[in-house]
Design an enzyme around this catalytic site. Structure first.
Site, PDB file in Angstrom:
ATOM      1  N   SER A 278      44.418  42.810  76.340  1.00 54.23           N
ATOM      2  CA  SER A 278      43.705  41.872  75.479  1.00 54.23           C
ATOM      3  C   SER A 278      42.296  41.685  76.027  1.00 54.23           C
ATOM      4  O   SER A 278      42.004  42.024  77.183  1.00 54.23           O
ATOM      5  CB  SER A 278      44.433  40.525  75.438  1.00 54.23           C
ATOM      6  OG  SER A 278      44.360  39.894  76.717  1.00 54.23           O
TER       7      SER A 278
ATOM      8  N   ASP B 266      44.102  45.467  72.730  1.00 54.14           N
ATOM      9  CA  ASP B 266      44.988  44.654  71.901  1.00 54.14           C
ATOM     10  C   ASP B 266      44.194  43.552  71.213  1.00 54.14           C
ATOM     11  O   ASP B 266      43.470  42.798  71.867  1.00 54.14           O
ATOM     12  CB  ASP B 266      46.079  44.054  72.790  1.00 54.14           C
ATOM     13  CG  ASP B 266      47.181  43.365  72.005  1.00 54.14           C
ATOM     14  OD1 ASP B 266      47.381  43.710  70.825  1.00 54.14           O
ATOM     15  OD2 ASP B 266      47.856  42.487  72.588  1.00 54.14           O
TER      16      ASP B 266
ATOM     17  N   ASP C 173      41.152  44.014  65.153  1.00 55.46           N
ATOM     18  CA  ASP C 173      41.834  42.956  64.412  1.00 55.46           C
ATOM     19  C   ASP C 173      40.835  42.277  63.486  1.00 55.46           C
ATOM     20  O   ASP C 173      40.149  41.328  63.854  1.00 55.46           O
ATOM     21  CB  ASP C 173      42.440  41.940  65.375  1.00 55.46           C
ATOM     22  CG  ASP C 173      43.241  40.861  64.654  1.00 55.46           C
ATOM     23  OD1 ASP C 173      43.248  40.861  63.405  1.00 55.46           O
ATOM     24  OD2 ASP C 173      43.860  40.022  65.337  1.00 55.46           O
TER      25      ASP C 173
ATOM     26  N   GLY D  26      53.962  34.613  71.636  1.00 52.55           N
ATOM     27  CA  GLY D  26      54.553  33.568  72.470  1.00 52.55           C
ATOM     28  C   GLY D  26      56.026  33.346  72.151  1.00 52.55           C
ATOM     29  O   GLY D  26      56.689  34.175  71.528  1.00 52.55           O
TER      30      GLY D  26
ATOM     31  N   GLY E  54      56.744  40.725  70.016  1.00 51.20           N
ATOM     32  CA  GLY E  54      58.106  41.231  70.205  1.00 51.20           C
ATOM     33  C   GLY E  54      59.010  40.344  71.038  1.00 51.20           C
ATOM     34  O   GLY E  54      60.235  40.477  70.995  1.00 51.20           O
TER      35      GLY E  54
END
Length: 287
Positions: A49, A84, A105, A178, A209
């Site tokens: 990230s 990410d 994103d 989370g 996930g």
């Protein structure tokens, strides 16, 4: 072996299994995931990230660490180093740093702006042999400052983004980052099936996930999911193992305070969790 994620995910989609993306936060995380992938003979994606990249002093540092560790450990399975939930600017930083895969994103933008920026980044990534992931519909919860309400994706918008030439697509289907709350309604398989029908053989991505029941994971894979992201679960087992070590007073015995000993239980806990997920996802012996 550092590669783009395209080939491994195309194979996963065709073979009805999924490749795990496990986010890295430091040397221990990276080493644990790489060694487990090698032991399981599984392809793997190392997710970074923007927050974790900053914590590790920048994407250039991360790329150099992963490349050196991959070579030093003699890793032969396919490994993708992937941004990410990347911003537009973050994608270009990772391309320059030497990542092998990026995610843009643009789900929080109007669809027209998402299309425009994704189109540009597809060309930039593919010109250098990188794979690229895009997103439609927000993933719920918060991860490193990226906040989403968890809206389900519009299948028609998914097709618009898929048609731009992205290599794999994240579509919101009620999943969240989370821990999942007790009143979570589960994944929207109706949405996933509709998206799958629109995008053809495009590998789909399931973010958040951690905490999704195994039977829902298996069903999602059957409906086109070929990449599943895991982060929180590794953080939780690392924390639990480290806490147990300290509460047992191990850090006070001899040189138990040495970080190589102090962090070892958490390291082993991550390895065990990653192996468990690779077995669930079906990627073992698929390298």
């Amino acid at each position: 072996m550092l590669v783009s994620a395209k080939e491994m995910l195309d194979k996963a989609r065709a073979g009805k299994y999924a490749v795990g993306q496990f986010n890295i936060n430091n040397l221990e995380w990276t080493k644990a995931i790489l060694l487990t992938a090698q032991e399981c003979n599984s392809p793997v994606i190392l997710g970074v990230s923007e927050g974790a990249g900053k914590y590790m002093t920048g994407f250039t540092t991360v790329a150099a660490m992963v490349k050196a560790m991959d070579e030093s450990l003699g890793i032969t399975v396919p490994v993708a180093l992937h941004l990410d939930h990347g911003s537009y600017e973050g994608c270009y930083k990772c391309i320059k740093a030497g990542f092998t895969s990026i995610m843009f994103d643009g789900s929080h933008f109007p669809i027209e702006e998402n299309v425009e920026k994704t189109t540009e980044l597809v060309h930039a990534a593919h010109n250098l042999g990188l794979s690229i992931e895009a997103e439609v519909g927000a993933i719920g919860g918060e991860e490193d400052g990226v906040i989403g309400k968890g809206e389900c994706a519009d299948p028609d918008e998914c097709k618009m983004i898929a048609d731009l030439g992205v290599d794999f697509l994240a579509a919101g289907i009620g999943n969240i980052h989370g821990k999942y709350p007790a009143n979570w309604e589960g994944l929207s398989f109706e949405t996933l099936a509709a998206v799958n029908a629109k995008v053809g053989d495009m590998p789909l991505v399931l973010h958040g996930g951690t905490g999704i029941p195994d039977d829902q994971i298996t069903k999602a894979i059957s409906l086109g999911v070929a990449k599943i992201n895991v982060n929180t679960e590794c953080q939780l087992v690392f924390q639990e193992a480290t806490r147990a070590y300290i509460e047992a007073g191990k850090d006070l015995e001899g040189k138990g305070f040495d970080p190589r000993k102090l962090l070892a239980p958490g390291f082993e806990a991550i390895k065990a969790k990653v192996k468990e997920k690779m077995e669930l996802f079906g990627s073992v012996n698929k390298a």
